[in-house]
Design a protein around this motif. Structure first.
Motif, PDB file in Angstrom:
ATOM      1  N   TYR A  67      26.408   8.103 -12.949  1.00  0.00           N
ATOM      2  CA  TYR A  67      25.377   9.036 -12.465  1.00  0.00           C
ATOM      3  C   TYR A  67      25.546   9.844 -11.656  1.00  0.00           C
ATOM      4  N   GLU A  68      26.705  10.050 -11.001  1.00  0.00           N
ATOM      5  CA  GLU A  68      27.148  11.260 -10.450  1.00  0.00           C
ATOM      6  C   GLU A  68      27.020  12.471 -11.067  1.00  0.00           C
ATOM      7  N   PRO A  69      26.966  13.849 -10.427  1.00  0.00           N
ATOM      8  CA  PRO A  69      27.004  14.030  -9.056  1.00  0.00           C
ATOM      9  C   PRO A  69      25.547  13.686  -8.397  1.00  0.00           C
ATOM     10  N   GLN A  70      24.516  13.238  -9.109  1.00  0.00           N
ATOM     11  CA  GLN A  70      23.291  13.435  -8.590  1.00  0.00           C
ATOM     12  C   GLN A  70      22.999  11.798  -8.014  1.00  0.00           C
ATOM     13  N   VAL A  71      23.709  11.778  -6.723  1.00  0.00           N
ATOM     14  CA  VAL A  71      23.435  10.407  -6.325  1.00  0.00           C
ATOM     15  C   VAL A  71      22.033   9.706  -5.926  1.00  0.00           C
ATOM     16  N   GLY A  72      21.769   8.714  -6.367  1.00  0.00           N
ATOM     17  CA  GLY A  72      20.459   8.220  -6.103  1.00  0.00           C
ATOM     18  C   GLY A  72      19.300   8.417  -6.870  1.00  0.00           C
ATOM     19  N   PHE A  73      19.715   9.412  -7.878  1.00  0.00           N
ATOM     20  CA  PHE A  73      18.775   9.844  -8.718  1.00  0.00           C
ATOM     21  C   PHE A  73      18.816   9.078  -9.970  1.00  0.00           C
ATOM     22  N   GLU A  74      18.584   7.998 -10.142  1.00  0.00           N
ATOM     23  CA  GLU A  74      18.652   7.005 -11.068  1.00  0.00           C
ATOM     24  C   GLU A  74      17.728   5.762 -11.293  1.00  0.00           C
ATOM     25  N   ALA A  75      17.781   5.131 -12.280  1.00  0.00           N
ATOM     26  CA  ALA A  75      16.674   4.010 -12.564  1.00  0.00           C
ATOM     27  C   ALA A  75      17.189   2.781 -13.250  1.00  0.00           C
ATOM     28  N   ALA A  76      17.302   1.973 -12.756  1.00  0.00           N
ATOM     29  CA  ALA A  76      17.903   0.303 -13.321  1.00  0.00           C
ATOM     30  C   ALA A  76      16.848  -0.089 -14.138  1.00  0.00           C
ATOM     31  N   VAL A  77      17.228  -0.503 -15.111  1.00  0.00           N
ATOM     32  CA  VAL A  77      16.215  -1.619 -15.991  1.00  0.00           C
ATOM     33  C   VAL A  77      16.863  -2.781 -16.559  1.00  0.00           C
ATOM     34  N   TYR A  78      16.228  -4.059 -16.507  1.00  0.00           N
ATOM     35  CA  TYR A  78      16.810  -5.368 -16.889  1.00  0.00           C
ATOM     36  C   TYR A  78      15.480  -6.079 -17.466  1.00  0.00           C
ATOM     37  N   ASP A  79      15.963  -6.730 -18.817  1.00  0.00           N
ATOM     38  CA  ASP A  79      14.595  -7.278 -19.584  1.00  0.00           C
ATOM     39  C   ASP A  79      15.157  -8.847 -19.673  1.00  0.00           C
ATOM     40  N   PRO A  80      14.090  -9.503 -18.878  1.00  0.00           N
ATOM     41  CA  PRO A  80      12.949  -9.166 -18.460  1.00  0.00           C
ATOM     42  C   PRO A  80      13.045  -9.133 -16.946  1.00  0.00           C
ATOM     43  N   GLY A  81      11.963  -8.386 -16.426  1.00  0.00           N
ATOM     44  CA  GLY A  81      11.882  -8.094 -14.943  1.00  0.00           C
ATOM     45  C   GLY A  81      11.704  -6.847 -14.373  1.00  0.00           C
ATOM     46  N   LEU A  82      12.717  -5.812 -14.802  1.00  0.00           N
ATOM     47  CA  LEU A  82      12.780  -4.618 -13.987  1.00  0.00           C
ATOM     48  C   LEU A  82      12.588  -3.633 -14.958  1.00  0.00           C
ATOM     49  N   ASP A  83      11.575  -2.721 -14.951  1.00  0.00           N
ATOM     50  CA  ASP A  83      11.188  -1.756 -15.784  1.00  0.00           C
ATOM     51  C   ASP A  83      11.211  -0.226 -15.359  1.00  0.00           C
ATOM     52  N   LEU A  84      11.029   0.473 -15.993  1.00  0.00           N
ATOM     53  CA  LEU A  84      10.752   2.057 -15.570  1.00  0.00           C
ATOM     54  C   LEU A  84       9.407   2.320 -16.047  1.00  0.00           C
ATOM     55  N   ARG A  85       8.288   2.870 -15.200  1.00  0.00           N
ATOM     56  CA  ARG A  85       6.988   3.226 -15.513  1.00  0.00           C
ATOM     57  C   ARG A  85       6.643   4.453 -14.747  1.00  0.00           C
ATOM     58  N   LEU A  86       6.160   5.251 -15.713  1.00  0.00           N
ATOM     59  CA  LEU A  86       5.545   6.566 -15.043  1.00  0.00           C
ATOM     60  C   LEU A  86       4.363   6.770 -15.887  1.00  0.00           C
ATOM     61  N   LYS A  87       3.211   7.467 -14.873  1.00  0.00           N
ATOM     62  CA  LYS A  87       2.024   7.559 -15.756  1.00  0.00           C
ATOM     63  C   LYS A  87       1.871   9.177 -16.261  1.00  0.00           C
ATOM     64  N   ASN A  88       1.434   9.359 -17.292  1.00  0.00           N
ATOM     65  CA  ASN A  88       1.260  10.861 -17.854  1.00  0.00           C
ATOM     66  C   ASN A  88      -0.008  11.086 -17.303  1.00  0.00           C
ATOM     67  N   ASP A  89      -0.102  11.932 -16.381  1.00  0.00           N
ATOM     68  CA  ASP A  89      -1.082  12.685 -15.664  1.00  0.00           C
ATOM     69  C   ASP A  89      -1.433  14.140 -16.233  1.00  0.00           C
ATOM     70  N   THR A  90      -0.733  14.393 -17.436  1.00  0.00           N
ATOM     71  CA  THR A  90      -1.165  15.847 -17.732  1.00  0.00           C
ATOM     72  C   THR A  90      -2.464  15.817 -18.593  1.00  0.00           C
ATOM     73  N   THR A  91      -2.892  16.768 -19.257  1.00  0.00           N
ATOM     74  CA  THR A  91      -4.029  16.807 -20.063  1.00  0.00           C
ATOM     75  C   THR A  91      -3.980  16.505 -21.458  1.00  0.00           C
ATOM     76  N   ALA A  92      -2.695  16.153 -21.998  1.00  0.00           N
ATOM     77  CA  ALA A  92      -2.336  15.729 -23.359  1.00  0.00           C
ATOM     78  C   ALA A  92      -1.092  14.955 -23.517  1.00  0.00           C
ATOM     79  N   PRO A  93      -1.028  14.211 -24.471  1.00  0.00           N
ATOM     80  CA  PRO A  93       0.139  13.654 -24.829  1.00  0.00           C
ATOM     81  C   PRO A  93       1.503  14.136 -24.438  1.00  0.00           C
ATOM     82  N   ILE A  94       2.248  13.364 -24.171  1.00  0.00           N
ATOM     83  CA  ILE A  94       3.913  13.903 -23.884  1.00  0.00           C
ATOM     84  C   ILE A  94       4.804  13.363 -24.927  1.00  0.00           C
ATOM     85  N   LEU A  95       5.541  14.140 -25.548  1.00  0.00           N
ATOM     86  CA  LEU A  95       6.690  13.404 -26.626  1.00  0.00           C
ATOM     87  C   LEU A  95       8.023  13.485 -25.783  1.00  0.00           C
ATOM     88  N   ILE A  96       8.498  12.464 -25.858  1.00  0.00           N
ATOM     89  CA  ILE A  96      10.141  12.143 -25.213  1.00  0.00           C
ATOM     90  C   ILE A  96      11.146  12.392 -26.332  1.00  0.00           C
TER      91      ILE A  96
END
Length: 567
Positions: free
Chosen positions: A439-468
């Protein structure tokens, strides 16, 4: 002269006898009778107090006493067991003899012809001192009983009972009572009594048999569907404890198992989404689903899975409606690029690359309705073999070890970078235990997940659906995640990490692995310094300027080497 004297004497005697009889019949003496001795000390004519003083001054020699307890023997002076001479009892015995003497015996005493009587010096025992000495002597002989206990046999995969064992207890009280009653003893036995365990194997066997009966394969189906899910006997055995008092359900694992089963059998609604057709994104209509009625099903599951007579259960179902319909989905050609996240994974193993590609493909095309929360694990569909994931290195239990899904965090990290750059509020983000080179060189800018127990969740606060969109380039070892939607009127700036402290990694650790040949050394974990750091995000929009932080504390990580046994 002699004849006269004899005559006088005979007459006098007669008179004396008559007079003595009269006197003796009414006399209550307070002195000890003539001829009495106590342990060789003449106490004739003494009062009780005088006799106590005369006898009490004598030094009595304590006898030796042999104490036995089981196979142990101790010989010690009786005084250590509280033995002491008892002048008072001996004097009282002399007084009793005096008071019980008849007239003739008293007359003999009056004329100096009383028989000599020697009363032995009696002894007594101080119970407190005897108890203290015997308790000290036998302290090491006391053993506590061992209760029977339940354990899980890893070989047979069944619960079993470890037998109870009785303890031993020195009967000090009984020995003290015996010695107090008979101070003349020169041998004293302290009995060792068996003390039974409070919890016996026979008691626990009932619970163990019940626990083993519960551990059987268990199947669930969803009403109205053909979908099935199941638990193995071992997975069922993990749902409860066999305790000393019976079967104790493990509420945490019961709820987790219920969640896994419902995830397996539920058919959630599909929101309207984008699909790729002929190289172009087009809208796909939403679809209603059928899911477990959890409120009703959990009580049913909990009761059934703990009942050995039940092997299958049908969960009640309810309709699940989509939250995003096709009419609310913007046309694909009107979507705007909001943010981009990137990462590289040079040097990854083949297994790790497989998991990166699989996770990226499953995240690609995910749509998050306005106002709703994106869940990485929900979008992924679970990290297991049935979902296409293979073994790879993961961080678990304070070590880097082989585990299912190693490399998925490459995708979660890249998705996090994109969504964070888009300004979406963070609901849940977890860090890795140590600083990871992928995950270098952006040290600390990362997210761990583990099933079950550790998730990554963010809220869509825009006015429309978002596509990933996720674009994985295995040849170049690069991963790019894009966020598309109706671009909000704001600018987002993410600062580089600010490191506030650093802790050097510890010295390497060497572990013998008997599976390796002698002399072979293999590195299985890698050293990394510990860090404390944070990243700041600044968001500017019509409401003003606001900032938030993502903080990370990496542990100092130890290198671990496995070595073959010495030849």
């Amino acid at each position: 002269m002699k004849v006269w004297a004899a005559g006088i004497t005979a007459g006098t005697v007669a008179l004396l006898v008559g007079g003595a009889l009269a006197v003796a019949a009414t006399q209550n003496t307070t002195t000890l009778a003539p001829g009495l001795r106590i342990a060789g000390t003449d106490v004739s004519g003494m009062t009780r107090e005088q006799a106590l003083a005369a006898v009490g001054s004598r030094a009595a020699t304590p006898p030796q006493v042999t104490v036995t307890a089981g196979k142990n023997t101790w010989t010690l002076g009786a005084e250590k067991l509280g033995w002491h001479a008892d002048a008072q009892t001996s004097v009282d015995a002399a007084l009793k003899i005096t008071q019980e003497r008849g007239v003739l015996e008293k007359l003999q005493g009056m004329i100096g012809q009383a028989p000599t009587q020697d009363i032995p010096l009696t002894a007594a025992v101080d119970p407190a001192k005897a108890r203290a000495t015997l308790t000290t002597l036998t302290a090491g002989l006391n053993t506590a009983p061992r209760n029977a206990s339940v354990y899980f046999d890893k070989v047979s995969k069944r619960y079993a009972v470890k037998a109870d064992a009785p303890g031993l207890s020195a009967d000090v009280t009984g020995a003290v009572n015996t010695y107090v009653a008979t101070p003349s003893l020169t041998s004293l036995k302290v009995a060792l009594k068996a003390t039974p365990a409070k919890l016996t194997a026979a008691t626990l066997k009932t619970y163990v048999d019940q626990g083993n009966a519960i551990a059987r394969p268990f199947t669930v189906t969803l009403s109205g569907t053909a979908r099935k899910g199941g638990l193995t006997a071992l997975q069922v055995a993990d749902l409860y404890w066999v305790r000393d008092s019976g079967i104790e359900p493990d509420e945490k694992t019961l709820k987790a198992a219920f969640g896994r089963l419902t995830d397996a059998i539920d058919q959630p609604a599909l929101n309207a989404r984008y699909v790729l057709q002929g190289g172009k994104l087009v809208k796909a209509k939403e679809k209603a689903g059928l899911v477990t009625d959890r409120a009703a099903a959990y009580a049913l599951f909990r009761k059934a899975v703990l009942d050995p007579a039940v092997k299958t259960v049908v969960f009640p179902s309810k309709a699940d409606q989509p939250t995003l319909t096709i009419d609310r989905l913007p046309a694909a050609d009107k979507l705007q690029l909001i943010a981009v996240g990137k990462s590289t994974y040079y040097g990854s193993s083949a297994a790790r690359r497989t998991n990166v590609a699989n996770a990226a493909a499953k995240i690609n095309g995910a749509v998050v309705p306005s106002g709703e929360v994106f869940s990485f694990l929900n979008s992924l569909g679970g990290i297991d073999a049935s979902n296409g994931f293979v073994g790879g290195l993961i961080i678990s239990g304070g070590r880097t070890v082989d585990g299912l899904g190693g490399g998925v965090c490459q995708v979660s990290t890249t998705v996090f970078r994109a969504l964070y750059q888009a300004g979406l509020p963070v609901i849940e983000r977890n860090q890795h235990s140590y600083r990871v080179g992928y995950y270098e060189p952006q040290v600390g800018f990362e997210a761990a997940v583990y099933d079950p127990g550790l998730d990554l969740r963010l809220k869509n606060d825009t006015t429309a659906p978002i596509l990933i969109k996720a674009n994985n380039d295995n040849a170049r070892s690069t991963l790019t995640v894009e966020v598309w939607g109706v671009k909000p009127q704001r600018t987002v700036t993410v600062s580089p990490a600010v490191i506030t402290s650093r802790v050097p990694h510890p010295a390497p650790k060497y572990v013998v692995n008997t599976a390796l040949r002698p002399g072979v050394v293999r590195q299985v974990d890698w050293a990394s310094d510990g860090y404390s750091l944070y990243i700041t995000r600044t968001i500017k929009d019509a409401s003003g300027v606001r900032t938030d932080k993502v903080s990370t504390v990496y542990k100092a990580w130890q290198a671990v080497y496995e070595t073959g046994p010495r030849s």
